[in-house]
Scaffold this motif. Structure first.
Motif, mmCIF file in Angstrom:
data_model
loop_
_atom_site.group_PDB
_atom_site.id
_atom_site.type_symbol
_atom_site.label_atom_id
_atom_site.label_comp_id
_atom_site.label_asym_id
_atom_site.label_seq_id
_atom_site.Cartn_x
_atom_site.Cartn_y
_atom_site.Cartn_z
ATOM 1 N N LEU A 133 -12.874 21.659 -18.701
ATOM 2 C CA LEU A 133 -13.862 21.382 -17.656
ATOM 3 C C LEU A 133 -13.595 22.170 -16.375
ATOM 4 C CD1 LEU A 133 -13.820 17.497 -18.055
ATOM 5 C CD2 LEU A 133 -15.518 19.067 -19.044
ATOM 6 N N VAL A 134 -14.655 22.284 -15.577
ATOM 7 C CA VAL A 134 -14.576 22.825 -14.223
ATOM 8 C C VAL A 134 -15.149 21.774 -13.286
ATOM 9 C CG1 VAL A 134 -15.500 24.557 -12.633
ATOM 10 C CG2 VAL A 134 -14.716 25.250 -14.904
ATOM 11 N N LEU A 135 -14.444 21.504 -12.184
ATOM 12 C CA LEU A 135 -14.892 20.532 -11.184
ATOM 13 C C LEU A 135 -15.043 21.243 -9.846
ATOM 14 C CD1 LEU A 135 -13.089 18.921 -13.364
ATOM 15 C CD2 LEU A 135 -12.899 17.177 -11.598
ATOM 16 N N ARG A 136 -16.136 20.965 -9.153
ATOM 17 C CA ARG A 136 -16.345 21.456 -7.795
ATOM 18 C C ARG A 136 -17.275 20.489 -7.074
ATOM 19 N NH1 ARG A 136 -21.444 22.499 -7.627
ATOM 20 N NH2 ARG A 136 -22.553 23.882 -9.057
ATOM 21 N N PRO A 137 -17.299 20.507 -5.731
ATOM 22 C CA PRO A 137 -18.197 19.603 -5.004
ATOM 23 C C PRO A 137 -19.659 19.825 -5.399
ATOM 24 C CG PRO A 137 -16.565 20.505 -3.514
ATOM 25 C CD PRO A 137 -16.412 21.245 -4.820
ATOM 26 N N LEU A 138 -20.417 18.742 -5.396
ATOM 27 C CA LEU A 138 -21.857 18.831 -5.645
ATOM 28 C C LEU A 138 -22.542 19.633 -4.547
ATOM 29 C CD1 LEU A 138 -22.325 15.113 -6.603
ATOM 30 C CD2 LEU A 138 -23.282 16.955 -7.984
ATOM 31 N N HIS A 139 -23.612 20.344 -4.901
ATOM 32 C CA HIS A 139 -24.460 20.963 -3.878
ATOM 33 C C HIS A 139 -25.909 20.961 -4.347
ATOM 34 C CE1 HIS A 139 -24.668 24.712 -6.159
ATOM 35 N NE2 HIS A 139 -23.349 24.825 -6.130
ATOM 36 N N LEU A 140 -26.801 21.445 -3.509
ATOM 37 C CA LEU A 140 -28.235 21.306 -3.764
ATOM 38 C C LEU A 140 -28.684 21.934 -5.079
ATOM 39 C CD1 LEU A 140 -29.784 21.883 -0.214
ATOM 40 C CD2 LEU A 140 -29.652 19.745 -1.499
ATOM 41 N N ASP A 141 -28.033 23.011 -5.482
ATOM 42 C CA ASP A 141 -28.420 23.670 -6.726
ATOM 43 C C ASP A 141 -28.211 22.783 -7.953
ATOM 44 O OD1 ASP A 141 -29.046 25.879 -5.239
ATOM 45 O OD2 ASP A 141 -27.213 26.979 -5.712
ATOM 46 N N ASP A 142 -27.433 21.698 -7.795
ATOM 47 C CA ASP A 142 -27.180 20.784 -8.911
ATOM 48 C C ASP A 142 -28.262 19.715 -9.054
ATOM 49 O OD1 ASP A 142 -24.641 21.997 -9.405
ATOM 50 O OD2 ASP A 142 -23.764 20.813 -7.786
ATOM 51 N N TYR A 143 -29.239 19.711 -8.150
ATOM 52 C CA TYR A 143 -30.159 18.572 -8.093
ATOM 53 C C TYR A 143 -30.864 18.321 -9.431
ATOM 54 C CZ TYR A 143 -34.040 15.528 -7.158
ATOM 55 O OH TYR A 143 -34.927 14.493 -7.239
ATOM 56 N N ASP A 144 -31.404 19.344 -10.076
ATOM 57 C CA ASP A 144 -32.182 19.121 -11.303
ATOM 58 C C ASP A 144 -31.326 18.476 -12.396
ATOM 59 O OD1 ASP A 144 -34.453 20.149 -10.140
ATOM 60 O OD2 ASP A 144 -34.236 22.147 -11.018
ATOM 61 N N ASP A 145 -30.118 18.987 -12.606
ATOM 62 C CA ASP A 145 -29.223 18.398 -13.605
ATOM 63 C C ASP A 145 -28.812 16.987 -13.198
ATOM 64 O OD1 ASP A 145 -29.125 20.620 -15.324
ATOM 65 O OD2 ASP A 145 -27.582 21.573 -14.106
ATOM 66 N N TYR A 146 -28.551 16.818 -11.921
ATOM 67 C CA TYR A 146 -28.147 15.521 -11.381
ATOM 68 C C TYR A 146 -29.264 14.496 -11.585
ATOM 69 C CZ TYR A 146 -25.389 12.712 -8.064
ATOM 70 O OH TYR A 146 -24.607 11.756 -7.464
ATOM 71 N N ALA A 147 -30.494 14.919 -11.311
ATOM 72 C CA ALA A 147 -31.652 14.029 -11.452
ATOM 73 C C ALA A 147 -31.868 13.642 -12.911
ATOM 74 C CB ALA A 147 -32.900 14.699 -10.886
ATOM 75 N N MET A 148 -31.663 14.574 -13.821
ATOM 76 C CA MET A 148 -31.833 14.268 -15.244
ATOM 77 C C MET A 148 -30.846 13.185 -15.675
ATOM 78 S SD MET A 148 -31.964 16.929 -18.458
ATOM 79 C CE MET A 148 -33.237 17.845 -17.608
ATOM 80 N N MET A 149 -29.614 13.280 -15.185
ATOM 81 C CA MET A 149 -28.597 12.297 -15.552
ATOM 82 C C MET A 149 -28.924 10.925 -14.953
ATOM 83 S SD MET A 149 -24.460 12.328 -14.834
ATOM 84 C CE MET A 149 -24.591 12.154 -13.032
ATOM 85 N N LEU A 150 -29.278 10.878 -13.672
ATOM 86 C CA LEU A 150 -29.439 9.601 -12.978
ATOM 87 C C LEU A 150 -30.804 8.949 -13.183
ATOM 88 C CD1 LEU A 150 -27.559 10.398 -9.654
ATOM 89 C CD2 LEU A 150 -26.725 9.132 -11.642
ATOM 90 N N SER A 151 -31.744 9.676 -13.762
ATOM 91 C CA SER A 151 -33.035 9.064 -14.096
ATOM 92 C C SER A 151 -33.044 8.516 -15.524
ATOM 93 C CB SER A 151 -34.177 10.073 -13.925
ATOM 94 O OG SER A 151 -34.003 11.178 -14.796
ATOM 95 N N ASP A 152 -31.937 8.697 -16.219
ATOM 96 C CA ASP A 152 -31.771 8.181 -17.581
ATOM 97 C C ASP A 152 -31.330 6.716 -17.507
ATOM 98 O OD1 ASP A 152 -31.000 7.518 -20.160
ATOM 99 O OD2 ASP A 152 -29.887 9.373 -20.503
ATOM 100 N N PRO A 153 -32.063 5.790 -18.128
ATOM 101 C CA PRO A 153 -31.666 4.371 -18.089
ATOM 102 C C PRO A 153 -30.242 4.135 -18.576
ATOM 103 C CG PRO A 153 -33.862 4.607 -19.038
ATOM 104 C CD PRO A 153 -33.303 5.999 -18.885
#
Length: 201
Positions: free
Chosen positions: A39-59
């Motif tokens: 894995l690679v870990l780095r702080p979240l930033h705006l470019d991650d929004y679409d992937d982030y939204a897909m994960m958090l909109s999943d029930p």
């Protein structure tokens, strides 16, 4: 016609702001970039929004929660909150990616969420992890959380870290235990029974 000195100054200031923001972001990512075996870990930033939204909109992301899937404005506010952690507290949640594929798999890290659960909990960095459904069951949460735990311990000098887990969430209880956390209390939090864990060094 001579250039308006005020306009030139405004353009120069705008260019300097952009350069400063980009440089600050690059420096933060360079300092807070972690690689594990997979894995690679780095702080979240705006470019991650679409992937982030897909994960958090999943029930499935909120099976053990009092709430349902997040709306787009809630997801954006959460992302901004996590970026704010890095700016104000010098630690926070990481975006987690597969090293080989570059795919976003979740978020893992430590925050200060002001849960009002008492000094034995609130005064210490709180671990949390969310892995997107397609990547669950591969040990990514444990691998990333271990790296984040080492990072926050060294970064903050904290000798105590904590986490909160729904009492039925066996997978997260297993991860917490694997990381060296031990239960020290139970509370009703937002309508569900929560186990409070701590790790002391």
């Amino acid at each position: 016609m001579a250039a308006d000195p005020r306009l030139s100054a405004m353009i120069a200031h705008s260019n300097m702001r952009s350069l400063t923001k980009d440089l600050a972001k690059d420096l933060m990512f360079a300092e807070c970039y972690i690689e594990t075996e997979r894995l690679v870990l780095r702080p979240l930033h705006l470019d991650d929004y679409d992937d982030y939204a897909m994960m958090l909109s999943d029930p499935d992301a909120f099976t053990y929660s009092e709430r349902g899937p997040m709306t787009s404005d809630e997801i954006f506010t959460r992302l901004l909150r996590h970026v704010g952690h890095w700016v104000l507290l010098d630690h926070g949640l990481f975006a987690v990616f597969e090293k080989d594929s570059g795919r976003f798999v979740g978020e893992v890290g430590f925050g200060d969420f002001r849960r009002q659960l008492g000094d034995r909990f609130d005064a210490h960095p709180e671990a949390c992890w969310t892995i997107a459904r397609p990547y669950q069951g591969r040990g990514y949460a444990s691998e990333a959380a271990r790296a984040a735990l080492d990072f926050v311990t060294e970064r903050t000098g904290s000798r105590r870290t904590v986490c909160l887990v729904h009492h039925k969430n066996d997978a997260s209880i297993h991860i917490a235990t694997k990381l060296g956390f031990h239960p020290f209390d139970e509370r009703v939090y937002r309508g569900y029974r929560a186990m409070l864990f701590s790790r002391d060094i």
